[in-house]
Design a protein around this motif. Structure first.
Motif, PDB file in Angstrom:
ATOM      1  N   THR A  93     -12.395   6.760   4.186  1.00  0.00           N
ATOM      2  CA  THR A  93     -13.488   6.474   4.698  1.00  0.00           C
ATOM      3  C   THR A  93     -15.389   7.027   4.314  1.00  0.00           C
ATOM      4  O   THR A  93     -14.495   7.566   2.948  1.00  0.00           O
ATOM      5  N   ASP A  94     -15.900   7.081   4.430  1.00  0.00           N
ATOM      6  CA  ASP A  94     -17.149   6.394   3.040  1.00  0.00           C
ATOM      7  C   ASP A  94     -17.493   7.903   3.013  1.00  0.00           C
ATOM      8  O   ASP A  94     -18.069   8.489   1.691  1.00  0.00           O
ATOM      9  N   LYS A 104      -5.140   0.061   5.248  1.00  0.00           N
ATOM     10  CA  LYS A 104      -6.363  -0.019   4.259  1.00  0.00           C
ATOM     11  C   LYS A 104      -7.104   1.560   4.401  1.00  0.00           C
ATOM     12  O   LYS A 104      -7.200   2.104   3.504  1.00  0.00           O
ATOM     13  N   LEU A 105      -6.824   1.822   6.015  1.00  0.00           N
ATOM     14  CA  LEU A 105      -7.333   2.612   5.638  1.00  0.00           C
ATOM     15  C   LEU A 105      -6.560   4.126   5.267  1.00  0.00           C
ATOM     16  O   LEU A 105      -7.263   4.925   4.596  1.00  0.00           O
ATOM     17  N   VAL A 134      -5.615   4.158   2.517  1.00  0.00           N
ATOM     18  CA  VAL A 134      -5.644   3.621   1.053  1.00  0.00           C
ATOM     19  C   VAL A 134      -6.698   3.991   0.868  1.00  0.00           C
ATOM     20  O   VAL A 134      -7.151   4.755  -0.479  1.00  0.00           O
ATOM     21  N   GLU A 135      -7.767   3.324   1.563  1.00  0.00           N
ATOM     22  CA  GLU A 135      -9.436   3.856   1.082  1.00  0.00           C
ATOM     23  C   GLU A 135     -10.286   4.254   1.782  1.00  0.00           C
ATOM     24  O   GLU A 135     -11.264   4.773   0.930  1.00  0.00           O
ATOM     25  N   PRO A 137     -13.024   8.354   1.045  1.00  0.00           N
ATOM     26  CA  PRO A 137     -11.805   8.376  -0.212  1.00  0.00           C
ATOM     27  C   PRO A 137     -10.610   8.026   0.111  1.00  0.00           C
ATOM     28  O   PRO A 137      -9.892   7.642   0.755  1.00  0.00           O
ATOM     29  N   GLU A 138     -10.462   9.716  -0.259  1.00  0.00           N
ATOM     30  CA  GLU A 138      -9.087   9.659  -0.736  1.00  0.00           C
ATOM     31  C   GLU A 138      -8.826  11.168   0.786  1.00  0.00           C
ATOM     32  O   GLU A 138      -6.783  11.601   0.535  1.00  0.00           O
ATOM     33  N   TYR A 194       1.245  -1.368   0.412  1.00  0.00           N
ATOM     34  CA  TYR A 194      -0.079   0.244  -0.110  1.00  0.00           C
ATOM     35  C   TYR A 194       1.242   1.187  -0.008  1.00  0.00           C
ATOM     36  O   TYR A 194       0.417   2.512  -0.460  1.00  0.00           O
ATOM     37  N   ASP A 228      -5.826  -3.303   8.888  1.00  0.00           N
ATOM     38  CA  ASP A 228      -6.679  -2.637   8.767  1.00  0.00           C
ATOM     39  C   ASP A 228      -6.779  -1.383   8.648  1.00  0.00           C
ATOM     40  O   ASP A 228      -7.005  -0.652   8.141  1.00  0.00           O
ATOM     41  N   HIS A 261      -5.013  10.021   0.938  1.00  0.00           N
ATOM     42  CA  HIS A 261      -4.267   9.468   0.195  1.00  0.00           C
ATOM     43  C   HIS A 261      -2.525  10.501   0.170  1.00  0.00           C
ATOM     44  O   HIS A 261      -1.687  10.292  -0.166  1.00  0.00           O
TER      45      HIS A 261
END
Length: 211
Positions: free
Chosen positions: A157-158, A151-152, A154-155, A161-162, A76, A148, A165
């Motif tokens: 929040t609702d 992933k947070l 990278v992905e 998503p960025e 990631y 986890d 970044h």
């Protein structure tokens, strides 16, 4: 004559007694100082031993989460230095209740109360620290917690998503630490500085290279 003889003997006896007393006091002083020196040495040695144990525990914690952090870096792009420093800061070297009992190294909250634990936490709001209660994630092991967290980043929040970044795109661990603060990961205004201090103290930046 008898009196003078007695006086001479008495004086001689007194001198002998004084010499014995002085000798005894001197011996006591030597023994006391030796004991004090031993106690000081013991205390110093004991303190050094305690410090060595603390350092050993800290290094053990770093080595425990390092392999997974390096794998997350390869997959990631999450810097191990930042990931490990966050785990240290958030979990108090894995000894906080949230980390020790529930393997949550990063203080991750959740709305899924079926897989969570309700706990108190400190939040910096409106210029002051306040205590609140919230639901925190429960993990089966620390590896799951580290994954986890990656992933947070990278992905996101609702609602964004960025959101994290900029943490991944940062060119240095200093920039990544600052990006975490700006992205709202923590409310502590000194969060970036604390991360950088941990990274530099334990030279975690040396892990920010591909294996």
């Amino acid at each position: 004559m008898a009196i003078m003889k007695w006086n001479k003997q008495s004086k001689r006896r007194v001198r002998q007694i004084k010499q014995k007393v002085i000798g005894f006091l001197f011996a006591c002083t030597v023994i006391f100082m030796a004991g004090y020196s031993i106690n000081e040495s013991y205390s110093s040695s004991n303190g050094a031993h305690s410090e060595a144990l603390t350092l050993e525990k800290e290094q053990a914690f770093i080595q425990l989460i390092l392999p997974v952090s390096q794998t997350m870096y390869e997959i990631y792009g999450i810097r191990p230095s930042v990931s490990i420093a966050q785990a240290i800061l958030e979990s108090d070297w894995g000894e906080s209740e949230l980390a020790a009992k529930y393997n949550n190294l990063y203080g991750r909250k959740t709305s899924d109360i079926n897989n969570a634990i309700l706990m108190e936490t400190s939040e910096f709001t409106d210029g002051e620290w306040v205590i609140i209660s919230d639901y925190f994630k429960v993990y089966s092991d620390v590896t799951e917690s580290i994954e986890d967290h990656a992933k947070l980043m990278v992905e996101g929040t609702d609602w964004n998503p960025e959101l994290y970044h900029p943490v991944i795109e940062a060119q240095t661990y200093q920039e990544a630490s600052q990006a975490l603060q700006q992205s709202g990961y923590a409310t502590d205004p000194d969060y970036p500085q604390k991360l950088v201090e941990i990274i530099e103290r334990y030279e975690l930046y040396k892990y920010d290279v591909p294996r």
